[in-house]
Design a protein around this motif. Structure first.
Motif, PDB file in Angstrom:
ATOM      1  N   ASN A  85       0.812  -1.222   0.000  1.00 17.87           N
ATOM      2  CA  ASN A  85       0.000   0.000   0.000  1.00 17.87           C
ATOM      3  C   ASN A  85       0.846   1.273   0.000  1.00 17.87           C
ATOM      4  O   ASN A  85       0.319   2.370  -0.001  1.00 17.87           O
ATOM      5  CB  ASN A  85      -0.975   0.011   1.177  1.00 17.87           C
ATOM      6  CG  ASN A  85      -0.290   0.133   2.529  1.00 17.87           C
ATOM      7  OD1 ASN A  85       0.930   0.263   2.613  1.00 17.87           O
ATOM      8  ND2 ASN A  85      -1.069   0.064   3.585  1.00 17.87           N
TER       9      ASN A  85
ATOM     10  N   SER B  85       1.558  -6.445  -8.203  1.00 19.38           N
ATOM     11  CA  SER B  85       0.104  -6.275  -8.142  1.00 19.38           C
ATOM     12  C   SER B  85      -0.333  -4.904  -8.656  1.00 19.38           C
ATOM     13  O   SER B  85       0.148  -3.868  -8.184  1.00 19.38           O
ATOM     14  CB  SER B  85      -0.356  -6.437  -6.683  1.00 19.38           C
ATOM     15  OG  SER B  85      -1.637  -5.915  -6.493  1.00 19.38           O
ATOM     16  N   ASP B  86      -1.264  -4.907  -9.593  1.00 18.93           N
ATOM     17  CA  ASP B  86      -1.819  -3.643 -10.091  1.00 18.93           C
ATOM     18  C   ASP B  86      -2.495  -2.866  -8.971  1.00 18.93           C
ATOM     19  O   ASP B  86      -2.419  -1.636  -8.929  1.00 18.93           O
ATOM     20  CB  ASP B  86      -2.831  -3.904 -11.218  1.00 18.93           C
ATOM     21  CG  ASP B  86      -2.165  -4.401 -12.496  1.00 18.93           C
ATOM     22  OD1 ASP B  86      -0.996  -4.032 -12.751  1.00 18.93           O
ATOM     23  OD2 ASP B  86      -2.805  -5.171 -13.237  1.00 18.93           O
ATOM     24  N   LYS B  87      -3.152  -3.571  -8.062  1.00 15.12           N
ATOM     25  CA  LYS B  87      -3.812  -2.895  -6.932  1.00 15.12           C
ATOM     26  C   LYS B  87      -2.781  -2.238  -6.027  1.00 15.12           C
ATOM     27  O   LYS B  87      -2.960  -1.109  -5.580  1.00 15.12           O
ATOM     28  CB  LYS B  87      -4.665  -3.872  -6.130  1.00 15.12           C
ATOM     29  CG  LYS B  87      -5.374  -3.180  -4.958  1.00 15.12           C
ATOM     30  CD  LYS B  87      -6.348  -4.072  -4.275  1.00 15.12           C
ATOM     31  CE  LYS B  87      -7.089  -3.453  -3.134  1.00 15.12           C
ATOM     32  NZ  LYS B  87      -6.779  -2.142  -2.668  1.00 15.12           N
TER      33      LYS B  87
ATOM     34  N   ASP C 270      -2.617   1.607  -5.144  1.00 13.77           N
ATOM     35  CA  ASP C 270      -2.667   2.018  -3.733  1.00 13.77           C
ATOM     36  C   ASP C 270      -1.455   2.867  -3.352  1.00 13.77           C
ATOM     37  O   ASP C 270      -1.583   3.860  -2.635  1.00 13.77           O
ATOM     38  CB  ASP C 270      -2.740   0.797  -2.812  1.00 13.77           C
ATOM     39  CG  ASP C 270      -4.078   0.083  -2.870  1.00 13.77           C
ATOM     40  OD1 ASP C 270      -5.038   0.628  -3.453  1.00 13.77           O
ATOM     41  OD2 ASP C 270      -4.160  -1.044  -2.323  1.00 13.77           O
TER      42      ASP C 270
END
Length: 113
Positions: free
Chosen positions: A8, A29-31, A35
């Protein structure tokens, strides 16, 4: 500073703030990338935190910005073991690598790498 497995982005923000340093934050991770970008924007650090998607250290930007004085390496044991020699090559001679994300029962294998 390289934040590998940035999640994050909290470590990127802390590093950029404490050491007034530029940070390259990377995650598969794209997320996590989204984030971390949001975290950098929220903390007014988009000018010092660059966020990229990378499968391990395979993104050319990671290699181009080496050597790093500090590498935060927050991944599971298997990718840490597989990438240890690559991370070592990215670290400045007097640099520090902080490794986290390891399950207790996998720690010995990481230490022995």
């Amino acid at each position: 500073i390289l934040d590998m497995g940035c999640g994050n982005g909290i470590l990127s923000v802390v590093c950029a703030t404490i050491w007034d340093a530029k940070v390259l934050a990377a995650d598969i991770s794209d997320k996590a990338v989204a984030d971390t970008r949001q975290m950098a924007e929220t903390n007014n650090l988009s000018d010092v935190i660059t966020v990229i998607r990378s499968d391990g250290v395979n993104n050319q930007l990671i290699k181009n910005n080496s050597p790093y004085d500090l590498i935060c390496f927050n991944l599971l044991a298997e990718p840490i073991i597989q990438s240890a020699h690559l991370i070592r090559d990215l670290l400045a001679p007097d640099g520090i690598c902080i490794i986290s994300g390891i399950l207790r029962w996998e720690s010995e294998a990481v230490i022995n790498t």
